[in-house]
Design a protein around this motif. Structure first.
Motif, short mmCIF file in Angstrom:
data_model
loop_
_atom_site.label_atom_id
_atom_site.label_comp_id
_atom_site.label_asym_id
_atom_site.label_seq_id
_atom_site.Cartn_x
_atom_site.Cartn_y
_atom_site.Cartn_z
N UNK A 1 1.47 2.99 0.48
CA UNK A 1 0.46 3.24 -0.55
C UNK A 1 -0.20 1.95 -1.04
N UNK A 2 -0.23 0.93 -0.17
CA UNK A 2 -0.93 -0.30 -0.52
C UNK A 2 -0.15 -1.23 -1.43
N UNK A 3 1.19 -1.13 -1.39
CA UNK A 3 2.01 -1.99 -2.23
C UNK A 3 2.83 -2.94 -1.35
N UNK A 4 3.71 -3.72 -1.96
CA UNK A 4 4.49 -4.68 -1.19
C UNK A 4 5.51 -3.97 -0.31
N UNK A 5 5.99 -4.67 0.71
CA UNK A 5 7.00 -4.09 1.59
C UNK A 5 8.26 -3.73 0.81
N UNK A 6 8.59 -4.56 -0.16
CA UNK A 6 9.78 -4.30 -0.97
C UNK A 6 9.62 -3.02 -1.78
N UNK A 7 8.44 -2.83 -2.35
CA UNK A 7 8.18 -1.62 -3.13
C UNK A 7 8.16 -0.39 -2.22
N UNK A 8 7.56 -0.54 -1.05
CA UNK A 8 7.51 0.58 -0.11
C UNK A 8 8.92 0.98 0.33
N UNK B 1 6.53 1.43 -9.09
CA UNK B 1 6.48 1.69 -7.66
C UNK B 1 5.72 2.99 -7.46
N UNK B 2 4.81 3.00 -6.47
CA UNK B 2 3.94 4.16 -6.30
C UNK B 2 4.17 4.86 -4.97
N UNK B 3 4.08 6.18 -5.02
CA UNK B 3 3.96 7.02 -3.83
C UNK B 3 2.63 7.74 -3.93
N UNK B 4 2.15 8.24 -2.80
CA UNK B 4 0.88 8.96 -2.79
C UNK B 4 0.99 10.26 -3.57
N UNK B 5 0.00 10.56 -4.37
CA UNK B 5 -0.06 11.87 -5.00
C UNK B 5 -0.47 12.88 -3.93
N UNK B 6 0.39 13.85 -3.67
CA UNK B 6 0.16 14.78 -2.57
C UNK B 6 -0.06 16.22 -3.03
N UNK B 7 -0.20 16.44 -4.33
CA UNK B 7 -0.44 17.80 -4.79
C UNK B 7 -1.43 17.80 -5.94
N UNK B 8 -1.93 18.97 -6.25
CA UNK B 8 -2.94 19.15 -7.29
C UNK B 8 -2.29 19.82 -8.51
N UNK B 9 -2.10 19.09 -9.60
CA UNK B 9 -1.47 19.71 -10.78
C UNK B 9 -2.33 20.81 -11.40
N UNK B 10 -3.59 20.87 -11.00
CA UNK B 10 -4.51 21.90 -11.50
C UNK B 10 -4.90 22.87 -10.37
#
Length: 387
Positions: A334-341, A363-372
């Motif tokens: 998700x465009x973060x550091x290797x350590x974060x990934x 630390x981020x993961x891709x949002x893969x769903x629609x809460x709405x």
């Protein structure tokens, strides 16, 4: 990841692209098949059956559960319990699979529509097969299955996600019998203008992005040829839209946080060229979209650990078993550091966002769903209704 491709193009100079050497590997994921599967069968059932046979023979499987992997990559049909005589053809995006529309398709079938989700040639088998299709392959599979569905229903709608939205929009602009369009993250224009160099780059560089192929539902990598064919769809749909008004109903959903596509261009087309009074735009973001026929949903949702909306997150219900709130698939590239990934992959506590979001201490993961998702489907239903 494919959804990061256009961001990566933005930082790759064209001279560097042209001067690079193509990568080679003996990994079966990166070696193309001899042919692509046929898609011109006389019935959708035959198309599903023969595609299953072809994928069984050519797919590089990611797990021991072969049937499950096939099921999420095959074209599918959902027949309604209470048919309304109408049909919807759905077309996935670059690097994805028909599963992209599993939740939308079920919702539409529940409303009475006969729903079909097709497989774009080059998908579902192994990522190197995206070296094989032409623009005409993608256009022809959409056209052929549109015609098959028209022969079996009284009315046909076309729906598409990202690249698929380009293809169905071009098809609808050429066929006045199409009832309307359902557009999810339409990729009418890429977020980075340097994607236009993909075709010439493909003569020198094999891969635009090459990552381990671990996701059973979609590709993680992308051949430069696949990027070039995507850009062909951009050129065609922009030419088809030029100077035209589309008067049939259109439902569009897009995210302010999506930098894979140029959302300003897509929403401008919605405002100025899609003219039906029933049109509706669902906008996920913090800045209210300035149109009477638009609904804005905030994606600043700390209660769900969501920071903003993503390109792919519009499609899936929160209860989707793979991509939902508690889904089995977590996308950590998700465009973060290797350590974060790595921490994300090992199960660390994460926040969810579009590709490329960075915040101190998160630390981020891709949002893969629609809460709405449910609210979005209600608005889609209104666009498709005759009332």
């Amino acid at each position: 990841m494919i959804s990061s491709l256009f961001s990566r193009f933005a930082v790759i100079g064209s001279l560097a692209i042209l001067g690079a050497c193509s990568q080679s590997t003996t990994d079966a994921n990166y070696v193309p098949s001899d042919t692509l599967p046929d898609y011109s069968q006389n019935s959708f059932q035959q198309y599903m059956d023969e595609t299953k046979q072809w994928l069984t023979e050519h797919r590089v499987f990611k797990s021991n559960d072969l049937e499950k992997e096939l099921s999420v990559n095959l074209p599918f049909e959902i027949k309604p319990n209470k048919p309304n005589g109408k049909g919807v053809l759905l077309v996935h995006g670059l690097g994805d699979s028909p599963f992209s529309f599993i939740d939308v398709a079920q919702h539409l079938a529940d409303q009475g529509y006969l729903v079909r989700s097709i497989l774009l040639p080059g998908h579902g088998s192994k990522v190197a097969d995206l070296m094989l299709p032409s623009l005409e392959d993608w256009q022809n599979v959409v056209h052929h299955h549109t015609q098959l569905l028209k022969a079996q229903t009284d009315e046909v709608w076309l729906g598409g996600y990202s690249t698929g939205a380009n293809l169905v929009t071009s098809e609808a602009l050429k066929d006045d019998n199409i009832a309307g369009l359902l557009l999810f993250s339409p990729a009418f224009k890429p977020g980075s203008s340097t994607v236009k160099f993909a075709k010439i780059a493909s003569y020198f560089v094999t891969w635009a992005d090459q990552d381990p192929e671990t996701n059973p539902i979609r590709y993680n990598s992308l051949p430069m040829h696949g990027a070039a064919v995507y850009y062909d769809t951009v050129k065609v749909v922009q030419q088809d839209l030029k100077g035209k008004k589309y008067t049939k109903p259109v439902f569009m959903i897009a995210s302010e946080g999506d930098h894979v596509i140029d959302t300003t261009f897509a929403t401008s087309v919605f405002k100025t060229q899609f003219t039906n009074v029933k049109n509706h735009l669902v906008w996920q973001g913090e800045n209210t979209f300035p149109a009477n026929n638009a609904t804005t949903f905030s994606m600043n949702r700390p209660d769900l650990k969501i920071v903003d909306g993503s390109h792919m997150g519009l499609l899936f219900s929160p209860i989707n078993p793979e991509y939902g709130e508690n889904g089995a698939v977590r996308i950590c590239s998700n465009g973060q550091t290797e350590e974060q990934e790595l921490a994300c992959e090992e199960g660390a506590d994460v926040w969810f966002s579009a590709y490329g979001v960075k915040e101190e201490g998160k630390i981020f993961a891709r949002l893969t769903y629609n809460p709405y998702f449910e609210q979005s489907m209600e608005m889609l239903d209104h666009v498709m209704s005759k009332k």
